[in-house]
Design an enzyme around this catalytic site. Structure first.
Site, PDB file in Angstrom:
ATOM      1  N   ARG A  57       0.843  -1.209   0.000  1.00 10.50           N
ATOM      2  CA  ARG A  57       0.000   0.000   0.000  1.00 10.50           C
ATOM      3  C   ARG A  57       0.872   1.251   0.000  1.00 10.50           C
ATOM      4  O   ARG A  57       0.483   2.312  -0.464  1.00 10.50           O
ATOM      5  CB  ARG A  57      -0.986   0.006   1.168  1.00 10.50           C
ATOM      6  N   TYR A 110     -16.474  15.110 -16.253  1.00 16.93           N
ATOM      7  CA  TYR A 110     -16.923  13.723 -16.073  1.00 16.93           C
ATOM      8  C   TYR A 110     -17.919  13.651 -14.907  1.00 16.93           C
ATOM      9  O   TYR A 110     -17.716  14.269 -13.856  1.00 16.93           O
ATOM     10  CB  TYR A 110     -15.684  12.866 -15.792  1.00 16.93           C
ATOM     11  N   ASP A 182      -7.626  17.127 -16.308  1.00 18.87           N
ATOM     12  CA  ASP A 182      -7.962  15.730 -16.630  1.00 18.87           C
ATOM     13  C   ASP A 182      -7.712  15.540 -18.125  1.00 18.87           C
ATOM     14  O   ASP A 182      -8.389  16.120 -18.965  1.00 18.87           O
ATOM     15  CB  ASP A 182      -9.436  15.464 -16.277  1.00 18.87           C
ATOM     16  N   LYS A 207      -8.926   4.015 -19.829  1.00 15.76           N
ATOM     17  CA  LYS A 207      -9.290   4.347 -21.204  1.00 15.76           C
ATOM     18  C   LYS A 207      -8.099   4.102 -22.131  1.00 15.76           C
ATOM     19  O   LYS A 207      -7.659   2.982 -22.256  1.00 15.76           O
ATOM     20  CB  LYS A 207      -9.793   5.797 -21.244  1.00 15.76           C
TER      21      LYS A 207
END
Ligand SMILES: *Cc1c(COP(=O)(O)O)cnc(C)c1O
Length: 392
Positions: A57, A110, A182, A207
């Site tokens: 992590r 978005y 973004d 994407k």
């Protein structure tokens, strides 16, 4: 040595370490923890006195390899990998804005990013203003004493509207605002916001960067200090880290990013022309179309125009549904940037939660369709579209 071209750096980019045994492909460190050779070494790692891994992590070599790669490709100092695009966006925003701060946000972002700004406002008192970012003066008028950051997405879904990256940089500099972009729709191959003065660039790597429709992931790139701040301030304790296997899949996908973007773009250019000329099509939205309102801006700040096209059919919602149902090869699906050509209907899918009046204002009509042009032969994609148009 002179920096190599981006087409080369997606393959031979900055690397953490040469893979062992001369392995061509980077190793997958599918491990949750790392053992120490002694009690003293463990203590030193925890104290930050010795370099090395502790627990996945907090850092993992495969994930870090991807972080190096994306930082290099975006021309930034440091990269951060997260479990989804939204995990990257939320990690960056929670590390940027605190209770009482205000953020300026470009209109048409978005949907889940909008949802996150709403959550920050309602639960954590971080205010935001959604704004059409076409005009410099209008933006400046919205800046408040507590405005901390400016958040931009360009081009946007599904109308392909652009924001002028250099103009936002001027404003961010003048008012000392943290500037976040973004860049999912363009990928670093077609647009590199850090070169236009952005402080951080964000990606849904789900994407184009992944490119094969098999990973959900997010990436951020910025200055060393900021990225390590995000890692400590948000990612470590909120836990939205990327798994080593997903990082490995992205390292695999990114090698062909440049080649894929070229094909997506070539196909989209061809299809946009054919769609525009078809008598069942009312209007197209493609930055590469010379009739597109912001074509000149697109040509200025993007290296090419990308693989997403939206278009309106004559005949409203019914025509849109019937067209999609007639498609034989093209898949009806949200998401974008995959090898397969995908089509979706924003009014009933990605933007269904947006009230109809707002949707209309955003330019999303009931007959608007968004096409994520894939890597198939343009001839075959067009054949599928054409036969479906003929049935209308
Ligand atoms: C998909 C997408 C996101 C969210 O990414 P996930 O990987 O689905 O969490 C954010 N921004 C844009 C522009 C997107 O297309």
């Amino acid at each position: 040595m002179k920096k190599r071209d981006i087409d080369t750096r997606v393959i031979h980019g900055r690397s953490l370490a040469p893979p062992p045994h001369g392995s061509l492909s980077p190793p997958l460190f599918q491990t949750s923890t790392f053992s120490f050779s002694s009690a003293e070494e463990g203590a030193q790692r925890f104290a930050g006195e010795q370099e090395g891994f502790v627990y996945s992590r907090l850092g993992n070599p495969t994930v870090q390899e991807l972080e190096e790669k994306i930082a290099d490709v975006e021309n930034g100092e440091a990269g951060l990998a997260c479990s989804s695009g939204m995990a990257a966006i939320s990690a960056v925003l929670t590390s940027t804005a605190s209770s009482g701060d205000h953020v300026l946000v470009s209109e048409g972002i978005y949907g889940c990013t909008y949802g996150f700004f709403q959550l920050m406002k309602e639960r954590y008192h971080v205010d935001y203003t959604l704004l059409n970012m076409e005009d410099e003066q209008t933006i400046e008028q919205e800046i408040r004493p507590n405005t901390k950051a400016i958040y931009v997405e360009t081009p946007i879904n599904p109308t392909m509207k652009l924001v002028d990256l250099d103009m936002i940089h001027r404003i961010a500099k003048k008012y000392n605002l943290f500037y976040i972009v973004d860049n999912t729709f363009s990928s670093p191959i077609l647009q590199r916001p850090l070169e236009h003065g952005a402080d951080v660039v964000l990606h849904s790597a789900t994407k184009y960067i992944g490119g094969h429709g098999d990973v959900i992931a997010g990436l951020a790139v910025g200055k060393n200090d900021f990225i390590s701040h995000v890692r400590k301030a948000s990612l470590k304790d909120m836990g939205g880290i990327l798994s080593p296997f997903d990082a490995w899949l992205l390292l695999r996908g990114i090698k062909t990013l440049s080649l894929r973007m070229q094909r997506h773009t070539d196909n989209a250019k061809l299809l946009s022309k054919k769609l525009k000329d078809h008598d069942k099509v009312k209007k197209i939205y493609y930055p590469g179309d010379t009739g597109f309102a912001q074509h000149v801006l697109a040509a200025k700040q993007m290296d090419d125009f990308g693989g997403l096209i939206s278009f309106e059919l004559k005949g409203g919602k019914k025509a849109a549904a019937s067209f999609m149902n007639q498609l034989k090869m093209i898949k009806i699906a949200v998401s974008l940037g995959d090898a397969e050509t995908l089509i979706q209907h924003p009014a009933t899918m990605t933007h269904a939660v947006v009230p109809e009046s707002v949707r209309k204002e955003m330019g999303i009509s009931d007959s608007l369709l968004r096409l994520s042009v894939g890597l198939e032969s343009a001839k075959d994609i067009w054949a599928d579209i054409e036969q479906a148009l003929t049935t209308l």
